[in-house]
Design an enzyme around this catalytic site. Structure first.
Site, PDB file in Angstrom:
ATOM      1  N   TYR A 146       0.819  -1.178   0.120  1.00 36.55           N
ATOM      2  CA  TYR A 146      -0.284  -0.498   0.107  1.00 36.55           C
ATOM      3  C   TYR A 146       0.636   0.989   0.462  1.00 36.55           C
ATOM      4  O   TYR A 146       2.369   1.400   0.192  1.00 36.55           O
ATOM      5  CB  TYR A 146      -0.832  -0.455   0.959  1.00 36.55           C
ATOM      6  CG  TYR A 146      -0.162   0.314   2.588  1.00 36.55           C
ATOM      7  CD1 TYR A 146      -0.044   1.179   2.960  1.00 36.55           C
ATOM      8  CD2 TYR A 146       0.239  -0.894   3.376  1.00 36.55           C
ATOM      9  CE1 TYR A 146       0.634   1.450   4.176  1.00 36.55           C
ATOM     10  CE2 TYR A 146       1.033  -0.620   4.561  1.00 36.55           C
ATOM     11  CZ  TYR A 146       1.224   0.776   4.733  1.00 36.55           C
ATOM     12  OH  TYR A 146       1.735   0.758   6.162  1.00 36.55           O
ATOM     13  N   PHE A 162       2.056   9.778   3.828  1.00 29.22           N
ATOM     14  CA  PHE A 162       2.036   9.629   5.230  1.00 29.22           C
ATOM     15  C   PHE A 162       2.682   8.126   5.347  1.00 29.22           C
ATOM     16  O   PHE A 162       3.221   7.608   6.618  1.00 29.22           O
ATOM     17  CB  PHE A 162       1.280  10.366   5.902  1.00 29.22           C
ATOM     18  CG  PHE A 162      -0.248   9.473   5.745  1.00 29.22           C
ATOM     19  CD1 PHE A 162      -0.104   7.862   7.130  1.00 29.22           C
ATOM     20  CD2 PHE A 162      -1.394   9.151   5.208  1.00 29.22           C
ATOM     21  CE1 PHE A 162      -1.972   7.381   6.693  1.00 29.22           C
ATOM     22  CE2 PHE A 162      -1.979   8.796   5.175  1.00 29.22           C
ATOM     23  CZ  PHE A 162      -2.717   6.957   5.936  1.00 29.22           C
ATOM     24  N   ASP A 163       2.918   7.145   4.523  1.00 28.55           N
ATOM     25  CA  ASP A 163       3.296   5.600   4.989  1.00 28.55           C
ATOM     26  C   ASP A 163       2.996   4.794   3.763  1.00 28.55           C
ATOM     27  O   ASP A 163       2.136   5.450   3.078  1.00 28.55           O
ATOM     28  CB  ASP A 163       1.903   4.974   5.760  1.00 28.55           C
ATOM     29  CG  ASP A 163       2.562   3.463   6.450  1.00 28.55           C
ATOM     30  OD1 ASP A 163       4.178   3.623   6.382  1.00 28.55           O
ATOM     31  OD2 ASP A 163       1.953   3.131   7.270  1.00 28.55           O
ATOM     32  N   ILE A 191      -7.792  -0.215  10.925  1.00 29.78           N
ATOM     33  CA  ILE A 191      -9.352   0.916  10.817  1.00 29.78           C
ATOM     34  C   ILE A 191      -9.746   0.372  10.340  1.00 29.78           C
ATOM     35  O   ILE A 191      -9.846  -0.374   9.567  1.00 29.78           O
ATOM     36  CB  ILE A 191      -8.604   1.985  10.668  1.00 29.78           C
ATOM     37  CG1 ILE A 191      -8.091   2.109   8.996  1.00 29.78           C
ATOM     38  CG2 ILE A 191      -6.925   2.965  10.976  1.00 29.78           C
ATOM     39  CD1 ILE A 191      -7.500   3.375   8.039  1.00 29.78           C
ATOM     40  N   TYR A 234      -8.938   7.835  11.517  1.00 32.19           N
ATOM     41  CA  TYR A 234      -8.593   8.111  13.654  1.00 32.19           C
ATOM     42  C   TYR A 234      -9.000   9.462  13.525  1.00 32.19           C
ATOM     43  O   TYR A 234      -8.824   9.358  14.812  1.00 32.19           O
ATOM     44  CB  TYR A 234      -6.857   8.180  12.975  1.00 32.19           C
ATOM     45  CG  TYR A 234      -5.906   7.557  12.620  1.00 32.19           C
ATOM     46  CD1 TYR A 234      -5.691   6.473  13.521  1.00 32.19           C
ATOM     47  CD2 TYR A 234      -5.479   7.124  10.765  1.00 32.19           C
ATOM     48  CE1 TYR A 234      -5.043   5.040  13.134  1.00 32.19           C
ATOM     49  CE2 TYR A 234      -4.514   5.988  10.618  1.00 32.19           C
ATOM     50  CZ  TYR A 234      -4.656   4.835  11.884  1.00 32.19           C
ATOM     51  OH  TYR A 234      -3.699   4.131  10.760  1.00 32.19           O
ATOM     52  N   PHE A 256      -6.277   5.079  -0.237  1.00 31.78           N
ATOM     53  CA  PHE A 256      -4.725   4.191   0.467  1.00 31.78           C
ATOM     54  C   PHE A 256      -5.052   3.405  -1.187  1.00 31.78           C
ATOM     55  O   PHE A 256      -5.517   3.045  -2.106  1.00 31.78           O
ATOM     56  CB  PHE A 256      -5.384   3.156   1.221  1.00 31.78           C
ATOM     57  CG  PHE A 256      -5.278   3.060   2.697  1.00 31.78           C
ATOM     58  CD1 PHE A 256      -4.178   2.840   3.384  1.00 31.78           C
ATOM     59  CD2 PHE A 256      -5.707   3.879   3.307  1.00 31.78           C
ATOM     60  CE1 PHE A 256      -4.311   3.157   4.749  1.00 31.78           C
ATOM     61  CE2 PHE A 256      -6.209   4.750   4.267  1.00 31.78           C
ATOM     62  CZ  PHE A 256      -5.102   3.934   5.597  1.00 31.78           C
TER      63      PHE A 256
END
Length: 564
Positions: free
Chosen positions: A50, A60-61, A80, A106, A123
Site C-alpha cells: 500500500y 504519510f506511510d 482501521i 483516526y 490507500f
C-alpha cells in the site's frame, strides 16, 4: 473503466434520526484480474502492499518504503474500520484506491504527528495474498497418466520437477532452472507440511497444482529473501519417479518361450538386448541403437545388482521387464549425466542366448538310418548339408546358399571345433541338431556374420563321407602290405619302379579295397606326390634302397627322437 463502490454508513436509523448522513468508504477498483479464485471476507488474513496519502497527495506511510508488505487480519478490529471495508471483496492481484473518511480512520484525534485530526486517508492497495486459518492444502490434477500402477505414500522417496510461485504469480523457485529434480522422502519431515500432503496419491507422469497456506508452508519466518512472511505457496509439480527404500526388484510382462529346456544360473554368460528407461518412459540407453547385444556374466558383479538378479532364471528367447529401485541400481550418486541420483530404472530385456564356460557341445539326433555300418571319425572327409542359426532362430548361414555340398576333413581345423565334434560318429543320412557354445565356436570376437560370444545351432545332415588317412599320410593299408613291397611294385623285374608302374599298383590296391588314398585329393595328384616322396634321388625311378613305408619312416624318426 473504473468501478466505484460507495457505501453509506448511517450513525442511526434514518427513520428515527434525521441527522446528516456521514460519508463512507469510497472504493475504486483500478485493476481486476480475469481469474478470481476467492475474495476477502471477515476472518481472512491478507498480505498487501500500500501507499497511504492525504487528499492532497502527500504520502504519510508506504509498505514499499518499509520494504515489506503489510500482513493483517480482516474483521477482527485490528485494522482501521475504513481499510477493513476497503479490503473486503478484493481478489489476489487486484488493485484498489480506497478513500477512507475521518470517522472510519483516526477521527478527530488523529494519530500522533503522522495523521492530523479529521483527516481523510487515501490507500493505494495491491493485494498479494489471502488465506484463512481454516484453509486446507488444495490440490488439482492437471494431467494424469492412463496407467497408474502406484501412487505416492508416506515414506516413499520421490523425484519431481516443480515451479514455485507466490499466490500473486511471483516465481520464487524452479527445479527446471536448475535442470535437476527435487529428490526427497515424503512424510518424514524433509518437506514443508503442505507439500508432504500435496504429493500424496500422485502417479509418475502426473502434473498437479498444489496451493499451500502459510501455516503449512514457511509461516511467519518465511524463507530467505524469496518467500516473505505469511506467504501462500503455489506449486505446479510433475512427478518423475517414485520408490520406497524397502522396494525390491520387480519383474513384469514376462513372455517365456513354450520350449525352455534350461534357465540361467550364476556364472552363465548371457547376451541380451534391452531398452533402458526411467519410470516416466524417458529412454536413457538402448542396445538396439548400437545394433549389438550387451554381453556379460551373471551374478558376478559385472552389472548393477538389480540386473544381476533380473537375469537369473531366464530362458533363451524370453522377454521380461525389470523395475530396479535405486539401491539396486546406481543409488544416490547416479551415473554421470545419464542416470540422475536416486533414479528407478526400467529395463525391457530380450534374452538372445546364454551359456556356461563349462558347457560342451550338445548333440541331438533327430533322424538315424536303420542300417548304419560305418560312422565318421577323425581324418574322414565328410559331405553335409547344414543350416546355422542363433538360439533365437535367426538364420546366419545355409549350405543351400552354395552350389556344392559343404565338406571338411574332421580333425584338420577346417571347421569350428564344436561343429567338428558334432560331425563325428555320424551315419550317412543321419540328421542332427548341434548346439555349439562360443568357446567351441567363434568365441568373444565372433566372425563375419556371427556376433561375438554367440551360441550357434547347426542343423546338419550327412550326405556321404570318405574314410580318411592320418595326418601326413597320402595312402594307408587296409590289409597287411605285401611281404616284399618292392617286388610287388617292380612288375617288369628290372629293379626299378617307374611312376607308371607305381600308379597302376596303387590304383589296384584301392580298387581291391586293400588300401585307400587321402580323401578329397585327385588320385593322380596323390600318386605323383607319393612317387616323388619315394624317389629320393630324384632320378625318375624308385629303387629297393629308396622304398620305405611311411609307418617305418615314422618309427625311425621316433627312435632318433628318443635317442636325442
Amino acid at each position: 473503466m473504473f468501478a466505484c463502490w460507495i457505501f453509506l454508513l448511517l450513525l442511526s436509523s434514518v427513520e428515527s434520526n434525521p441527522s446528516p448522513v456521514l460519508a463512507d468508504v469510497v472504493v475504486d477498483r483500478n485493476f481486476i484480474p480475469n481469474v478470481c479464485a476467492r475474495e476477502v471476507k471477515n476472518g481472512d488474513h491478507v498480505r498487501y502492499h500500500y501507499n497511504a496519502t492525504f487528499l492532497d497527495g502527500k504520502t504519510f506511510d508506504s509498505s514499499h518504503q518499509r520494504g515489506a508488505p503489510k500482513v493483517g487480519l480482516v474483521g477482527e478490529g485490528r485494522l482501521i474500520a475504513g481499510l477493513e471495508k476497503g479490503l473486503k471483496g478484493m481478489c489476489v492481484n487486484e488493485r484498489r484506491t480506497v478513500t477512507v473518511p475521518p470517522q472510519l480512520a483516526y477521527g478527530s484525534t488523529g494519530a500522533g504527528d503522522v495523521v492530523p485530526p479529521d483527516a481523510t486517508l487515501v490507500f493505494e492497495i495491491h493485494l498479494l495474498d489471502l488465506w484463512n486459518k481454516a484453509d486446507l492444502v488444495v490440490t488439482r490434477t492437471i494431467t494424469t497418466p492412463k496407467d497408474c500402477k502406484r501412487s505416492v505414500m508416506r515414506t516413499d522417496f520421490v523425484r519431481y520437477h516443480f515451479n514455485g510461485t507466490l499466490l500473486n504469480g511471483t516465481a520464487f523457485d524452479s527445479s527446471y532452472s536448475r535442470k535437476q529434480t527435487h529428490d526427497t522422502l515424503v512424510g518424514e519431515g524433509w518437506l514443508i507440511k503442505g507439500m508432504d500432503e500435496g504429493l500424496l496419491g500422485m502417479c509418475v507422469g502426473e502434473i498437479r497444482h498444489i496451493v499451500i497456506p502459510p501455516f503449512k508452508a514457511y509461516g511467519e519466518k518465511g524463507w530467505g529473501t524469496d518467500i516473505p512472511s505469511q506467504a501462500t505457496l503455489v506449486f505446479d509439480v510433475l512427478l518423475v519417479d517414485i520408490h520406497n527404500p524397502k522396494d525390491n526388484l520387480t519383474i513384469e510382462d514376462q513372455l517365456v518361450p513354450e520350449l525352455c529346456t534350461r534357465r540361467s544360473v550364476v556364472g552363465d554368460y548371457i547376451r541380451y538386448h534391452y531398452n533402458g528407461t526411467f519410470l516416466n518412459d524417458v529412454t536413457f540407453d538402448t542396445s538396439y541403437q548400437r545394433n549389438s547385444t550387451y554381453n556379460t556374466y551373471i551374478g558376478l558383479g559385472y552389472v548393477i545388482a538389480g540386473m544381476d538378479q533380473a537375469l537369473l532364471g531366464v530362458c533363451s528367447g524370453e522377454r521380461r521387464r525389470a523395475i530396479i529401485p535405486p539401491h539396486l541400481a546406481y543409488g544416490e550418486q547416479g551415473a554421470g549425466n545419464v542416470i540422475p541420483p536416486s533414479a528407478v530404472l526400467v529395463f525391457d530385456i530380450h534374452v538372445i542366448d546364454f551359456h556356461n564356460p563349462n558347457d560342451t557341445v550338445d548333440i541331438q539326433v533327430t533322424h538315424k538310418p536303420e542300417i548304419c555300418n560305418e560312422t565318421t571319425a577323425t581324418n574322414d572327409l565328410v559331405y553335409y548339408h547344414y543350416n546355422c542359426s542363433l538360439v533365437d532362430g535367426t538364420l546366419l548361414f545355409s549350405s543351400n546358399d552354395y552350389a556344392n555340398l559343404q565338406n571338411a576333413v574332421l580333425g584338420a581345423d577346417k571347421v569350428i571345433d564344436g561343429l567338428d565334434e558334432g560331425l563325428r560318429g555320424m551315419c550317412v543320412g543321419e540328421r542332427r541338431v548341434v548346439t555349439v557354445p562360443p568357446h567351441l565356436g567363434h568365441g568373444e570376437r565372433g566372425a563375419t556374420g556371427v556376433p561375438s560370444s554367440a551360441v550357434l545351432v547347426f542343423e546338419i545332415e550327412l550326405v556321404r563321407f570318405e574314410k580318411g588317412v592320418p595326418p601326413g599320410y597320402l595312402f594307408v593299408w587296409l590289409e597287411d602290405s605285401p611281404p616284399d613291397l618292392f617286388e610287388a611294385l617292380d612288375v617288369n623285374k628290372n629293379q626299378e619302379v617307374t611312376e607308371e608302374e607305381f600308379g597302376k599298383f596303387i590304383k589296384m590296391q584301392v580298387a581291391e579295397r586293400k588300401g585307400r588314398t587321402k580323401p578329397g585329393a585327385a588320385m593322380e595328384d596323390v600318386i605323383t606326390d607319393m612317387f616323388r616322396n619315394q624317389d629320393r634321388n630324384k632320378d625318375g625311378v624308385i629303387t629297393a634302397s629308396e622304398l620305405k613305408l611311411k609307418v617305418d619312416e615314422d618309427k625311425e624318426k621316433q627312435e632318433v627322437h628318443d635317442e636325442l
